[in-house]
Design an enzyme around this catalytic site. Sequence first.
Site, PDB file in Angstrom:
ATOM      1  N   GLY A  12       0.838  -1.202   0.000  1.00  0.00           N
ATOM      2  CA  GLY A  12       0.000   0.000   0.000  1.00  0.00           C
ATOM      3  C   GLY A  12       0.867   1.244   0.000  1.00  0.00           C
ATOM      4  N   ALA A  13       2.021   1.157  -0.654  1.00  0.00           N
ATOM      5  CA  ALA A  13       3.033   2.211  -0.579  1.00  0.00           C
ATOM      6  C   ALA A  13       2.617   3.502  -1.258  1.00  0.00           C
ATOM      7  CB  ALA A  13       4.349   1.711  -1.180  1.00  0.00           C
TER       8      ALA A  13
ATOM      9  N   TYR B  26      -5.917  -8.665   4.326  1.00  0.00           N
ATOM     10  CA  TYR B  26      -4.895  -9.238   5.201  1.00  0.00           C
ATOM     11  C   TYR B  26      -4.674 -10.731   4.971  1.00  0.00           C
ATOM     12  CZ  TYR B  26      -4.648  -5.051   8.221  1.00  0.00           C
ATOM     13  OH  TYR B  26      -4.440  -3.801   8.713  1.00  0.00           O
TER      14      TYR B  26
ATOM     15  N   HIS C   3      -1.678   3.896  16.427  1.00  0.00           N
ATOM     16  CA  HIS C   3      -0.681   4.966  16.351  1.00  0.00           C
ATOM     17  C   HIS C   3      -0.693   5.872  17.577  1.00  0.00           C
ATOM     18  CE1 HIS C   3      -3.997   7.590  14.906  1.00  0.00           C
ATOM     19  NE2 HIS C   3      -3.229   8.590  15.296  1.00  0.00           N
TER      20      HIS C   3
ATOM     21  N   LEU D 237      -0.374   4.847  20.538  1.00  0.00           N
ATOM     22  CA  LEU D 237       0.672   4.333  21.412  1.00  0.00           C
ATOM     23  C   LEU D 237       2.047   4.850  21.005  1.00  0.00           C
ATOM     24  CD1 LEU D 237      -0.524   0.652  21.911  1.00  0.00           C
ATOM     25  CD2 LEU D 237      -0.733   2.566  23.496  1.00  0.00           C
ATOM     26  N   GLY D 238       2.141   5.447  19.821  1.00  0.00           N
ATOM     27  CA  GLY D 238       3.396   6.034  19.373  1.00  0.00           C
ATOM     28  C   GLY D 238       3.485   7.527  19.631  1.00  0.00           C
TER      29      GLY D 238
ATOM     30  N   HIS E 245      -7.964   3.688  20.312  1.00  0.00           N
ATOM     31  CA  HIS E 245      -7.069   4.736  20.817  1.00  0.00           C
ATOM     32  C   HIS E 245      -7.340   5.076  22.280  1.00  0.00           C
ATOM     33  CE1 HIS E 245      -6.053   5.020  16.707  1.00  0.00           C
ATOM     34  NE2 HIS E 245      -6.911   5.937  16.341  1.00  0.00           N
TER      35      HIS E 245
ATOM     36  N   TRP F 151     -34.948  -9.855  48.965  1.00  0.00           N
ATOM     37  CA  TRP F 151     -35.125 -11.251  48.575  1.00  0.00           C
ATOM     38  C   TRP F 151     -34.943 -11.376  47.071  1.00  0.00           C
ATOM     39  CZ3 TRP F 151     -36.452 -14.647  52.599  1.00  0.00           C
ATOM     40  CH2 TRP F 151     -36.848 -14.041  53.799  1.00  0.00           C
TER      41      TRP F 151
END
Length: 789
Positions: free
Chosen positions: A29-30, A146, A201, A203-204, A264, A615
């Site tokens: 997917g460049a 995938y 992302h 987490l980056g 996220h 009860w």
Amino acid sequence: MLMAAVCVALLSGLQAQDLPGQVSIILLGATGDLARKYLWQGLFHLYLEEVGKGHHFRFHGTALTSTEQGQEVIAKVLESLSCPGDMAPGHCAELKAQFQQLSEYRRLKTPEDYLALSKDIKAQVEHEGLRETGRIFYLSVPPFAYVDIARNINSSCRPGPGAWLRVVLEKPFGHDLHSAQQLAAELGSFFQEEEMYRVDHYLGKQVVAQILPFRDQNRAALDGLWNRHHVERVEVVMKETLDVQGRTSFYEEYGVIRDVLQNHLTEVLMLVAMELPVNLSSPEAVLQHKLQAFAALRGLQRHSAVLGQYQAYSGQVRGELQKPDSFHSLTPTFAGILIHIDNLRWEGVPFILMSGKVLDERVSYVRILFKNQAFCVQSEKHWVAAQSRCLPRQIIFYIGHGQLGSPAVLVSRNLFRPALPSASWKEVEGRPGLRLFGLPLSDYYAYSPVREQDAYSLLISHIFHCRKDSFVTTENLLASWVFWTPLLDSLAHEVPRLYPGGAENGQLLDFAFSGGHLSFSQPRPEQLVPGPDSAPLPSDFQVLRAKYRESPLISAWPEELIARLAGDIEAAAVRAVRRFGEFHLALSGGSSPVALFQQLATGHYSFPWAHTHLWLVDERCVPLWDPESNFQGLQTHLLQHVRVPHYNVHPMPVHRRQRLCAEEDQGTQAYAEEISALVTNSSFDLVLLGMGTDGHTASLFPQSPAGLDGEQLVVLTTSPSSPHRRMSLSLPLINRARKVAVLVMGRMKREIAMLVSRVGHEPKKWPISGVLPDSGQLVWYMDYDAFLG
């Protein structure tokens, strides 16, 4: 520990100067948007970091685009790459030219293409007299691709013996728990867990990556503060100003919760809430502590969320997806979620997650607001600036954008001076006039990164260095979907509140929480988005009074209905205690009463709990501590929040002599004897029932004669759904009650509600039709979805 050992061994080999090795990075997917904006730049930063350290690289950009077109796109992207600001222009130009020489484009579509790529990598490594160290495949492609790509990599493009493989995956990782499990299983058939790097992302982002180290480096100051005794609430927020024009196909499938909150914001929440491991450098330890935090999350209910949708959204969907003019989307573009964590550290602390499109500003942050128990005798004008204990106390992880414009960590000066690594963090210079979260910037110790770094650059570096703690594992992913999927299912037909967007939103989206309930602060606007095939909604009244099966009916929106029922129960309790000195309340289990329990626990402080006996109407034959136990639900949502004497709580004895509902243990007789001994005439003051979609009530089921008539007060029954064995009050005992309330909620109850409204007294077919208390006091409580559909 095994994963860490593997990574250390691989990197040691990579760094050995007498055995020069090459890493091939294949970007699939460049030519796509993400690759052009972030990934090529991230790969270039990796090259700049590692050049001269004995590492050899090759970068292969691949896509489905033809070779000529792809080469043209990649050439433009490579030309636009930038170096850090502190690098000399000449040195930058030299390294950029090297990177361009090491980068190529090729089409990668068929199994033969993958085989050819693998052969070319091996030939090039041999030609240059190197050994292959490893391959990184970065899949910047839609998730539906995938599995085919994974199959081709596994069969035709794995590196040879002694070299490692890392496969990088971009979200979304499924649409719900089932699809996530399916995708995980398919990928797991081709790759080992240590070979997969799922990117979130967030987490980056530098501030997010600093949360755990900050907590670790400031343990001494935070140990006494980071808990329910001192934290008032936690906010995790991501606001955006842009709409989703051009992305409506994706957004219609996912919406704001799946797009932002499930991944996220949940990941950020875990970093704040999890227990700190002794060793932060161990990915296994971090993962285990995250999973423990996930396990402590209280299940979300429909009333845990508020939803909105910007007004132009449905029009954009109609235009981009060729929908008819009558189409109105129910996809939320705004959501606020209230989360509670049921453990000793966080019990009772509200965690608020919020995200939305077309809001008034672009900003992301985590805000931990601390309780303030100080009282200052001197007037505010005599307070010492920034030091007074009466000023708000908060820690903010400012992820980016907003008024500050850059990532930062902010700590109120009246808390403590934080410790951050001086090599990578610096104090923010004063900016007179800037106020953040009610205080001037000068009232905070404020730190920002010495050098700002893009999230993808950081994550690509971590992939290369085998830093798995910055990525989402399979266990982590599935734990998140276990938590979010029930809420998403319950909100599937929820009508979101419309908002104009930007500054014009005013207070329209403001919300408030009470106990476990979240609701908009302003009343429901008159304009609503109609759902598919929906009838007109009764928005012109709050509570409808009518008759149902010749008994009083109260119908309202869910929040108003629960509030009305809770008020009626409290009034009955007060009357009973005044007359008889005690109140006997029998409660059904299941999901419908949960909101009622939470309302009683948090909004009825005059309730005479000290004189109330509780009860159970029915119970599943499971241990009382089992999550499926009705008693466990009562304990979680009501008992632990109110002061009922323990001797006034009467669980059903389903677990006796280490056996479950064994007839010879005589649990039903024991419960009947307890009722006869404590409840006058065995007549409860109030019995709360529900109604199943098959017409059952309590645990009295159609075609099952047990408990529908006869002398028995308590019976064992069989349910068509698991767990099948149940204990239940009998219909004759229920009908002895002074008052019976039947709570019916949800659109899935509409069909049975219509049917039962027409049938006579047929308890063997419809057990609920046999509820006819001798006192004549029967009241039906139905929300609009169940009553009107």
